[in-house]
Design an enzyme around this catalytic site. Structure first.
Site, PDB file in Angstrom:
ATOM      1  N   HIS A 193       0.881  -1.003   0.046  1.00 61.01           N
ATOM      2  CA  HIS A 193      -0.036  -0.080   0.020  1.00 61.01           C
ATOM      3  C   HIS A 193       0.844   1.317   0.018  1.00 61.01           C
ATOM      4  O   HIS A 193       0.587   2.219  -0.911  1.00 61.01           O
ATOM      5  CB  HIS A 193      -0.984  -0.021   1.136  1.00 61.01           C
ATOM      6  N   GLU A 194       2.087   1.362   0.884  1.00 62.37           N
ATOM      7  CA  GLU A 194       2.785   2.577   1.001  1.00 62.37           C
ATOM      8  C   GLU A 194       3.595   2.677  -0.373  1.00 62.37           C
ATOM      9  O   GLU A 194       3.560   3.718  -0.710  1.00 62.37           O
ATOM     10  CB  GLU A 194       3.475   2.568   2.259  1.00 62.37           C
ATOM     11  N   HIS A 197       1.801   4.319  -3.130  1.00 60.93           N
ATOM     12  CA  HIS A 197       1.802   5.775  -2.922  1.00 60.93           C
ATOM     13  C   HIS A 197       3.159   6.537  -3.432  1.00 60.93           C
ATOM     14  O   HIS A 197       2.812   7.607  -3.946  1.00 60.93           O
ATOM     15  CB  HIS A 197       1.615   6.174  -1.539  1.00 60.93           C
TER      16      HIS A 197
END
Length: 757
Positions: A193-194, A197
């Site tokens: 997820h990170e 980004h």
């Protein structure tokens, strides 16, 4: 835990400090003067003066260090153009492990001294994920290095600062010996997820917080794509249904908000880091990708990223790119999902060889709404080879199914929203529902579809559109279920139904619990307490959940076996009798029999808590303590949660109290409100206290009581959460009333509890 703050930890029994940043959404301004809004991007050139024995990290690599006695000056390369909320610096004593991607990006995982080996798993995942995203987005990772670091005191789960991603320890560190399979999976999905980004958020940034969902919904969706590619055996897309369900649950409230939400004040931003921005956001992206097709979706996305790299974008820009790439009316379709709150329930009837579809807005309260959507409908009749799809653009529509309804196929099942890719609920007429029940019992349906039928029925029952008897009868069809995600949802539904039924018809609880125990018996016997050689990751996760459920239901054999294994664990923390996957189950079982006069189990658990330095183990214990039915003990657990022994981001785990503990928790909450406000008032964690303590109630009197308490204590950062929590109490209270009025419920439950299969 915001701005530039201090985190503390112990090293060799000595208390140490580290200094850490957390600037999202609007706290860079606490650390240096800036235009602190996402659309003001700048290049940053950072220099830190720090004690010379410490490590100092920032977004970019170090260009020089000058030591000057006790201090050193560390200078970093200039960053690419970026938003203020992504700036980061961390100072402290750290160990690290290091690797490189195939194109030479240096990747490191930093953590407290002595824990470096716990960073190996996240490091492997990060290297593979960066390579995967480089291909998927068709743009290389934009910085020369990527650091990921575990922070002991951290409010969120993790934060995607450009090139220096910060994490809670539980979301980054994995200990082969003491972490459970579920911890491993969490580390993988959070890292994915990170890192998503770094492209979606950092390289292309939302224009304003109204578009936060673009960042979060997208990163949530793509983290499943990456995890599935690296660990196909986890079948993570089935588990994505948990995200979908969380989104549907929050969005079924009248007090929900659209995906794109007006933000007029900095204090309002925190509250939208919620299941709508993340989970509904991810779900509508999955729905759109499924509608447009995977290749077209990826191509259009890559062109969106190229076009807006190093600048800002809004939702319309993404739709424009997808519309151009697909030739489909994406903007028109998606506006119905992002600009209005809520979602439809699609009712389906079978009549004269036609399927009649009708959409209406779904509310968990059962009230009627006037929203209307463009709904991508998919359905199968009797087999997955025969799949049809169309867009439902009006209130109702008929579909001719002559070819499906041939004589040989008269009793065939019909399943809507195949694979649950659509963000809507389905309500079947009685005959179609009975056919589906038969298809579940005979294992004709995929796990995703079994999940969807169950979850929709639960939601319809809560909204009083389906009697409890029908829901329980359907649940009985799952007694041979072995899929992790389906069973996991079945377990959480039994908890919720059990609580409501206990408020409505306490005299039926013995039979209800017996029925639930019968449902889980099959899988519990298959899995047992001990892992088998080479079993799947999903079985390891399921074993813990099934045993925890049986312990909560008071199943005698489970309680006594748990207590035997727990005793062995107290004598030897490395005993093979209680590996990490079943520890939570044993802890919960121990707490079921603890009372104020017989508290040995509670004291032993506190001892384990104090002796471990693994945050995952501490959280396992904190989450088990409040399941105790004894009110005196609950009161101690809550007091403990606000003590210096519990990190302030972890206190929430102690709020999941047993139904016997609800009143105790509410009294404690009122007495400690000033302290809670002082500790948590400026961040989003305070909303967790409000919803955890208020939502479980089920009476109209309680609504008045809570309203009175907050009448002169309201503030913008909890306003939305408080309204949502009170709405949930009202929904529960109405549901209790309807169950009390349900005819023949006692007989039906008696029959289900003692049915012989």
């Amino acid at each position: 835990m915001k701005g530039f703050y201090r985190s503390t930890y112990e090293h060799n029994g000595e208390k140490k400090n580290m200094a850490v940043t957390q600037f999202e959404p609007a706290d860079a301004r606490r650390s240096f003067p800036c235009w602190d809004e996402p659309s003001f991007k700048a290049k940053f050139k950072i220099t830190l003066d720090v004690p010379s024995e410490l490590v100092a990290l920032s977004n970019m690599p170090v260009i020089e260090e000058k030591v000057n006695g006790p201090l050193k000056t560390v200078s970093y390369q200039e960053s690419p153009i970026m938003s203020t909320y992504l700036v980061a610096y961390v100072v402290g004593l750290f160990d690290y492990v290091e690797d490189h991607t195939s194109d030479g990006i240096k990747v490191r995982v930093y953590c407290q001294v002595g824990k470096a080996n716990q960073g190996e798993f996240a490091l492997k995942v990060a290297v593979r994920t960066l390579e995967l995203y480089k291909d998927y987005f068709a743009v290389p990772y934009p910085l020369p290095k990527l650091d990921m670091i575990a922070i002991p005191d951290f409010a969120a789960g993790a934060m995607e600062n450009y090139g220096l991603v910060t994490y809670r320890e539980t979301a980054l560190l994995y200990d082969e010996q003491h972490s459970a399979a579920a911890n491993k999976q969490r580390v993988a999905t959070v890292v994915a997820h990170e890192l998503a980004h770094q492209w979606f958020g950092n390289l292309v940034t939302m224009e304003w917080w109204t578009h936060l969902w673009l960042n979060e919904g997208f990163a949530t969706w793509v983290s499943y794509l990456a995890t599935d590619s690296i660990f196909p055996e986890w079948r993570i897309w089935t588990q994505f249904l948990d995200e979908l369900t969380d989104g549907l649950r929050l969005d079924g409230l009248a007090e929900s908000h659209p995906i794109e939400v007006e933000i007029n004040h900095a204090a309002e931003i925190d509250e939208i880091f919620d299941a709508i921005s993340y989970r509904k956001g991810a779900s509508v992206i999955r729905m759109l990708q499924s509608y447009l097709g995977a290749e077209c979706f990826q191509r259009s996305l890559a062109s969106y990223i190229k076009k807006h790299a190093y600048s800002n974008a809004k939702t319309e820009d993404l739709w424009a790119a997808l519309e151009e790439g697909s030739g489909e009316p994406v903007t028109k379709l998606m506006n119905t999902w992002t600009k209005q709150k809520g979602y439809p329930v699609v009712s389906v009837k079978f009549k004269d060889q036609k399927l009649e579809f009708e959409q209406s807005q779904f509310f968990s309260s059962g009230s009627l709404g006037d929203g209307q959507w463009i709904v991508p409908i998919t359905f199968c009749c009797g087999s997955y080879d025969k799949k049809k799809s169309f867009l439902l653009q009006t209130k109702s529509e008929n579909y001719d199914v002559k070819e499906f309804a041939s004589d040989s196929n008269k009793s065939a099942w019909i399943k809507l929203n195949v694979d649950q890719t659509g963000f809507y609920r389905v309500k079947y007429d009685e005959e179609l529902a009975a056919r589906l029940r038969y298809a579940i019992e005979n294992k004709y349906l995929t796990p995703t579809d079994r999940f969807g039928i169950l979850d929709d029925s639960f939601a319809l029952c809560m909204a009083r559109q389906l009697p409890l008897t029908s829901l329980l009868t359907l649940m009985g069809a799952y007694r041979e279920e072995l899929d992790y995600t389906v069973l996991s949802n079945l377990i959480s539904i039994t908890y919720k139904v059990g609580r409501i039924a206990a408020d409505a018809r306490p005299e039926l609880m013995d039979n209800i619990n017996q029925f639930f125990i019968n449902i889980f018996q099959y899988s519990a016997e298959k899995l047992g307490w001990d892992a088998t050689q080479g079993e799947s990751h999903l079985d390891s996760m399921l074993r813990g959940e099934i045993l925890t459920a049986l312990a909560m239901l008071g199943h005698k054999e489970t309680l006594s076996e748990a207590s035997r294994r727990f005793d062995a664990f107290l004598k030897d923390r490395n005993t093979p009798l209680l590996p990490p996957d079943t520890r939570k189950a044993a802890y919960v079982a121990v707490m079921q029999t603890v009372t104020s006069s017989n508290r040995a189990g509670f004291d032993s658990l506190l001892k384990v808590y104090r002796e471990t330095d693994l945050s995952q183990e501490k959280i396992r214990i904190l989450g088990s303590l409040p399941s105790c039915p004894d009110q005196g003990i609950i009161s101690e657990v809550l007091k403990f949660s606000l003590s210096p022994e519990v990190r302030s981001q972890d206190a929430m785990y102690a709020l999941a109290v047993s139904k016997e503990g609800r009143e105790v928790a509410w009294t404690w909450f009122k007495e400690n409100w000033d302290l809670i406000l002082k500790t948590y008032g400026s961040g989003f964690l305070i909303t967790r206290f409000v919803s955890a303590v208020v939502s479980p109630f089920a009476s109209f009197e309680k609504v008045k009581e809570v309203e009175e308490f907050f009448a002169n204590r309201s503030m913008p950062s909890i306003a939305r959460t408080l309204k949502q929590s009170l709405e949930r109490v009202n929904i529960n209270a109405n549901w209790v009333k309807s169950i009390q009025a349900e005819q023949n419920l006692g007989e039906a439950i008696q029959e289900l509890a003692y049915r012989k299969y």
